[in-house]
Design an enzyme around this catalytic site. Structure first.
Site, short mmCIF file in Angstrom:
data_model
loop_
_atom_site.label_atom_id
_atom_site.label_comp_id
_atom_site.label_asym_id
_atom_site.label_seq_id
_atom_site.Cartn_x
_atom_site.Cartn_y
_atom_site.Cartn_z
N LYS A 97 -16.86 -41.77 -1.26
CA LYS A 97 -17.27 -40.73 -0.53
C LYS A 97 -16.56 -39.39 -0.95
CE LYS A 97 -14.40 -41.17 2.92
NZ LYS A 97 -13.37 -40.24 3.51
N ARG B 33 -10.23 -32.54 3.33
CA ARG B 33 -9.44 -31.95 2.17
C ARG B 33 -10.21 -31.83 0.86
NH1 ARG B 33 -4.63 -36.11 3.63
NH2 ARG B 33 -4.65 -35.77 5.67
N TRP C 212 -4.46 -38.59 10.19
CA TRP C 212 -5.05 -39.92 10.49
C TRP C 212 -4.12 -40.83 11.19
CZ3 TRP C 212 -8.85 -41.40 12.63
CH2 TRP C 212 -9.61 -42.78 12.12
#
Length: 339
Positions: free
Chosen positions: A197, A261, A14
């Site tokens: 989440k 992941r 990221w």
């Protein structure tokens, strides 16, 4: 768009993808890593193969191993290291800023909660970085797999800060034709949505591997989002945030994609693999594993009902069988939706 100096701390998938977006927008980008070999690969081959395969990086992304060199004269610094490394790297950042006598806009782009303290990442940074070195503090949140960003899959995220001008500055720095940035002022909701989440995504992966279909997945998503919203509101979050990019958007992306992941970890749990083996072979941090424990403890502390989170906790930390956990959930007393 004015040219900015942007430092990205953390050269995982990221962090590298965000650095690439900034470089494509014409900014002077320094991507910091504590691994000299990774810095060399970024600068010599314009690749970060461990995290993003053979996808080429914009030549404007410069790998840097020295923190002070990375942040010198930077307008915006993005912290994209794992939650467990946030404080350690923040201390290095503070030492550099002290030497440089410099202040920055600092944006957290890590989605997690700190075990033990239950702090959000922005709270950790606020504790570690003295206010005199900060011109602004915020987070970047939303549905954004690095693997999609690097290949220009249209992506929408939010730049979040209680200071609207800070959020707008980051918005203008990162927005382009394939990476669209909205602004928001709800730090609590954005960070809790972004962290939790990952918990639901583990459950979604387990459902997938066990062969459950759309009905079960829709139930998990909907009731999982209700749990996230309940906990967020207990801390003062705006419930509307959970209907946006940092809520339902991020949940959908993370709980449906093989790039996640957390989802992949759930798939392997459903296949009967041991958690220790999953962690060892993933090769990257699975934030949802530690976040599940934090969320479970927070739910008890705040007296918030989170049965799905509790079920995933029992699977991860008490070795409960996944099918048994699902049966327990389905056997709960029936109730009114919205409660």
């Amino acid at each position: 768009m004015s040219n900015e100096i942007i430092a990205v701390l953390g050269a995982g998938s990221w962090g590298t993808a965000l650095a690439n977006v900034a470089a494509e927008n014409g900014h002077d980008v320094r991507l910091w890593s504590h691994r000299a070999s990774q810095v060399a690969e970024i600068n010599e081959t314009h690749r970060n193969t461990k995290y993003l395969g053979d996808n080429p990086l914009n030549e404007g992304v410069v790998g840097v191993a020295d923190m002070q060199a990375a942040v010198q004269d930077a307008d915006i610094v993005l912290s994209v290291v794992p939650t467990k490394a946030t404080r350690e790297v923040a201390k290095q950042l503070v030492a550099a800023l002290k030497n440089l006598d410099q202040s920055i806009i600092l944006m957290a782009a890590t989605k997690g909660l700190e075990p033990g303290t239950y702090k959000r990442v922005s709270e950790m940074l606020a504790e570690e970085v003295p206010a005199k070195y900060l011109r602004g503090l915020g987070v970047i949140s939303g549905p954004s797999h690095a693997e999609g960003v690097i290949t220009h899959d249209p992506t929408l995220v939010t730049a979040v800060s209680t200071d609207v001008a800070v959020a707008e500055k980051v918005q203008h720095a990162l927005s382009n034709q394939v990476f669209r940035v909205y602004t928001n002022t709800d730090m609590i909701g954005s960070e809790i949505g972004g962290a939790l989440k990952n918990v639901i995504a583990i459950g979604a992966g387990a459902l997938e591997s066990l062969g459950y279909d759309a009905n079960a997945k829709a139930a998990l998503f909907t009731r999982g989002l209700a749990e996230i919203s309940r906990l967020g509101q207990a801390f003062g979050a705006n419930p509307i945030t959970f209907m946006g990019l940092s809520g339902v958007g991020d949940l959908f992306a993370t709980a449906t994609s093989v790039h996640s992941r957390n989802y992949r970890a759930g798939v392997q749990l459903g296949e009967g693999k041991k958690l220790a083996d999953i962690i060892e072979h993933m090769g990257m941090v699975i934030e949802g594993i530690s976040t599940t424990k934090v969320a479970h403890e927070l739910a008890q502390k705040k007296h918030v009902e989170m049965p799905i989170t509790s079920a995933i906790y029992r699977v991860l930390y008490e070795n409960q069988d996944v099918k048994e956990a699902i049966q327990t959930l389905m056997g709960r007393p029936v109730s009114q939706e919205g409660k």
